[in-house]
Design an enzyme around this catalytic site. Structure first.
Site, short mmCIF file in Angstrom:
data_model
loop_
_atom_site.label_atom_id
_atom_site.label_comp_id
_atom_site.label_asym_id
_atom_site.label_seq_id
_atom_site.Cartn_x
_atom_site.Cartn_y
_atom_site.Cartn_z
N GLY A 1 103.23 9.03 62.45
CA GLY A 1 102.10 9.30 61.56
C GLY A 1 101.04 10.15 62.23
O GLY A 1 100.47 11.07 61.63
N THR B 1 105.23 15.42 55.27
CA THR B 1 106.19 15.81 54.24
C THR B 1 106.60 14.59 53.43
O THR B 1 106.51 13.45 53.91
CB THR B 1 107.46 16.43 54.87
OG1 THR B 1 108.08 15.47 55.74
CG2 THR B 1 107.13 17.68 55.65
N ASP C 1 111.42 1.44 58.00
CA ASP C 1 110.68 0.18 58.09
C ASP C 1 111.39 -0.94 57.33
O ASP C 1 111.56 -2.05 57.83
CB ASP C 1 109.27 0.35 57.53
CG ASP C 1 108.38 1.18 58.44
OD1 ASP C 1 108.72 1.33 59.62
OD2 ASP C 1 107.36 1.69 57.95
#
Length: 250
Positions: A75, A85, A96
């Protein structure tokens, strides 16, 4: 924009933001953007951790932990190098969900003498997948640019959760730490070294439990708000269709 200088042949070179990347790292191939490369590394590390999960808890925890730490790094890289994007956002969320799901699947079988925990972990796995899928789909139908673009009218809790990086990091990190501590506690004590750190692992499980429980509440709120958003969209579309059909009949 008003601040952008426009010349006959387009925007001036002075108005273009400088590219912080060295020339050899610059590319227009989204697959090769730095945040996405970090995402691939996360997948590789998490996959290897699954191999060690049933046989070597320390190695698994290290690999799994590094994969989770890289979640914060991708991030930062996306913002630092202006390489945010849609592909990267989806890759991040899918990674995740998959890693957490695999850990919960292991935990559902790690405590055979407590069958109620198996049901609990299966429920938490289902809640995690359902809430995030419904939320992303609802935000897409709503026309939001990101699944994190939750306004306060939709949910004050989700707005704080997704817009405050400290809150988001704390809940996600403590959620994973709690499950990892339960994973480590599921193994019998094979050595004096592990006995020495056992109080630390138990302490981590107790400390992270409230935040982990709060994360499950957030997941439930997220699923409920997503359902409400989708129902409201359905109502709006059906009302427009009814009005259109009424106009045609006249």
């Amino acid at each position: 924009m008003a601040s952008q200088k426009v010349v006959a042949n387009g925007p001036s070179k002075a108005s273009l933001p400088p590219n912080p990347l060295p020339r050899w790292l610059r590319t227009n191939n989204v697959y090769l953007f730095i945040p996405n490369i970090i995402g691939y590394a996360r997948i590789i590390l998490a996959s290897i951790s699954l191999v060690y999960m049933p046989i070597h808890p320390i190695t698994c925890t290290i690999l799994y932990g590094v994969s989770c730490i890289l979640d914060a790094l991708d991030g930062w890289a996306a913002r630092k190098f202006s390489q945010s994007t849609k592909f990267g956002a989806v890759l991040d969320m899918v990674t995740d969900r998959c890693t957490t799901s695999c850990l919960l699947m292991f935990l559902s079988a790690a405590y055979p003498d407590q069958p109620s925990l198996k049901i609990l972990f299966q429920f938490l796995l289902s809640l995690d997948l359902a809430s995030h899928y419904m939320h992303m789909y609802a935000m897409m139908e709503k026309g939001a640019g990101s699944h994190k673009s939750v306004d306060r009218e939709q949910s004050k809790i989700l707005n704080l959760y997704y817009t405050n990086k400290t809150v988001l990091f704390t809940f996600c990190a403590f959620n994973e730490l709690h499950f990892v501590s339960l994973y480590l506690l599921s193994f019998p004590s094979p050595s004096a070294a592990r006995d020495a750190i056992l109080p630390f692992i138990k302490g981590m499980a107790y400390i992270t439990f409230p935040i982990c429980a709060g994360k499950q509440i957030i997941n439930f709120v997220q699923m409920a708000r997503a359902a409400e958003t989708l129902v409201n969209i359905d109502k709006h579309n059906r009302m427009l269709a009814s009005q259109l059909n009424g106009d045609k009949s006249e």
